[in-house]
Design an enzyme around this catalytic site. Sequence first.
Site, PDB file in Angstrom:
ATOM      1  N   GLU A 161      44.484 123.242 144.038  1.00 45.69           N
ATOM      2  CA  GLU A 161      44.672 122.762 142.667  1.00 45.69           C
ATOM      3  C   GLU A 161      45.586 121.542 142.584  1.00 45.69           C
ATOM      4  O   GLU A 161      46.025 121.164 141.504  1.00 45.69           O
ATOM      5  CB  GLU A 161      45.229 123.896 141.808  1.00 45.69           C
ATOM      6  CG  GLU A 161      44.352 125.133 141.771  1.00 45.69           C
ATOM      7  CD  GLU A 161      43.254 125.068 140.720  1.00 45.69           C
ATOM      8  OE1 GLU A 161      43.545 124.666 139.583  1.00 45.69           O
ATOM      9  OE2 GLU A 161      42.105 125.416 141.042  1.00 45.69           O
ATOM     10  N   HIS A 229      49.395 127.771 137.226  1.00 45.57           N
ATOM     11  CA  HIS A 229      49.894 126.839 138.235  1.00 45.57           C
ATOM     12  C   HIS A 229      51.409 126.983 138.321  1.00 45.57           C
ATOM     13  O   HIS A 229      52.071 127.319 137.323  1.00 45.57           O
ATOM     14  CB  HIS A 229      49.551 125.387 137.877  1.00 45.57           C
ATOM     15  CG  HIS A 229      48.095 125.084 137.914  1.00 45.57           C
ATOM     16  ND1 HIS A 229      47.464 124.359 136.925  1.00 45.57           N
ATOM     17  CD2 HIS A 229      47.133 125.406 138.807  1.00 45.57           C
ATOM     18  CE1 HIS A 229      46.170 124.252 137.213  1.00 45.57           C
ATOM     19  NE2 HIS A 229      45.956 124.876 138.346  1.00 45.57           N
ATOM     20  N   CYS A 346      51.534 118.475 133.180  1.00 47.16           N
ATOM     21  CA  CYS A 346      50.108 118.539 133.523  1.00 47.16           C
ATOM     22  C   CYS A 346      49.456 117.166 133.438  1.00 47.16           C
ATOM     23  O   CYS A 346      48.518 116.863 134.172  1.00 47.16           O
ATOM     24  CB  CYS A 346      49.373 119.497 132.581  1.00 47.16           C
ATOM     25  SG  CYS A 346      49.650 121.240 132.930  1.00 47.16           S
TER      26      CYS A 346
END
Length: 415
Positions: A161, A229, A346
Amino acid sequence: MLQEINFDGIVGPSHNYAGLSLGNLAATKNAGGTSYPRAAALQGLAKMRGNMTLGLAQGYLLPLPRPNAGWLDEVAADATTDRALVAGAWSASSMWTANAATVSPAPDTQDGRCHLTVANLVTMPHRSHEWPDTHRQLRLAFADSRHFGVHHPVPMCFGDEGAANHMRLAPSHGQPGLEVFVYGRSGGPFPARQHEQASRIVARRHGLDPARMLFVEQAPEAIAAGAFHNDVVAVANEHVLFTHECAFADPAGTYAAIAAKCPGAQVVEVPASAVSLNEAVRSYLFNAQLVTPPSGEMTLVVPGECKESAPVWTWLQAMLAGNGPIRQVKVVDVRQSMANGGGPACLRLRVVADPTTVDPRFLLDEARADAMEALIAQMWPEQIDPADVGSASLAASIHSARTALLDLLGLGELA
């Protein structure tokens, strides 16, 4: 001169709330709501301008081509019955460039180049088809092979990721540092998206020194609480790790290993008694940008939701009143991104590099910001309702808007 450059994702004109990301509580909570792509993109651009005001170098990455008709053909989607697949082809999730790649700066690598490995994002179907276009864009932005190495994703059997599960601690950005890779094993009802082997492959590819890398397990309870995450519960900058007490499976062991491998590192831990794990996830306290402006006063850039949370804001004010390493808190409005589960961190990919080695078309200045703001205000859809996803006329306007942005920036080769 090496410095940190934050590459923010420009929010694409197809920004919508389809709720495709299992384990992302904000995204699933707001699924089916009306989105506002124009406001989202302008909020993101305002955040970038704010960073420039702090004196920070700022770059950007472009929205990917959406809807992705080629992917819809590959999965043989029926436009009427396969609504989730249609929404996946329209997803604007590439705006969260923290998932674009994992980055190892030149001072850490064996060959003295900055290495970037594009994330495969295979855990979520709507993100799994991003990497070819992301790779093409990164190859363009970081084309100087004397300074950069851009790699394909790790094999698809290992979920990766990107930088959202990677941190770096160093005395300063331009000095050798400790790279911390965070992986998951279990997340209760939700998938653990980052595989340990993916992280280890990236570290080997980048030529990192085993003495200056660390592999840490994310706490299963954090994943179960919505920290899909690691950057939802921890963030690092230079010599500081800012983390929730419940971020790691073995907090004490993690802090001890950091102290051994990176002398001088400081851990700023927020106890669960002050800010619960659920409140940390809801407010995105840790999905913040922790940066060092030229003034030297380390600054935490948090979403407005942090100021609206009494426990979070109370803790932040107490922190600032103390003598800790984080000296400023800056609040930004990214509500459209937050509603889809993405905070300030993000939206950006951190790259330590000399700006003169980067393709200048990917670096922001006030003139480009003004021009992009005007174009977005004119061409980005004001709103997208769930029923609009799949519309041929909306798809055409989204394509036109993105093409106009590429033309404006002289990046027509990404069409």
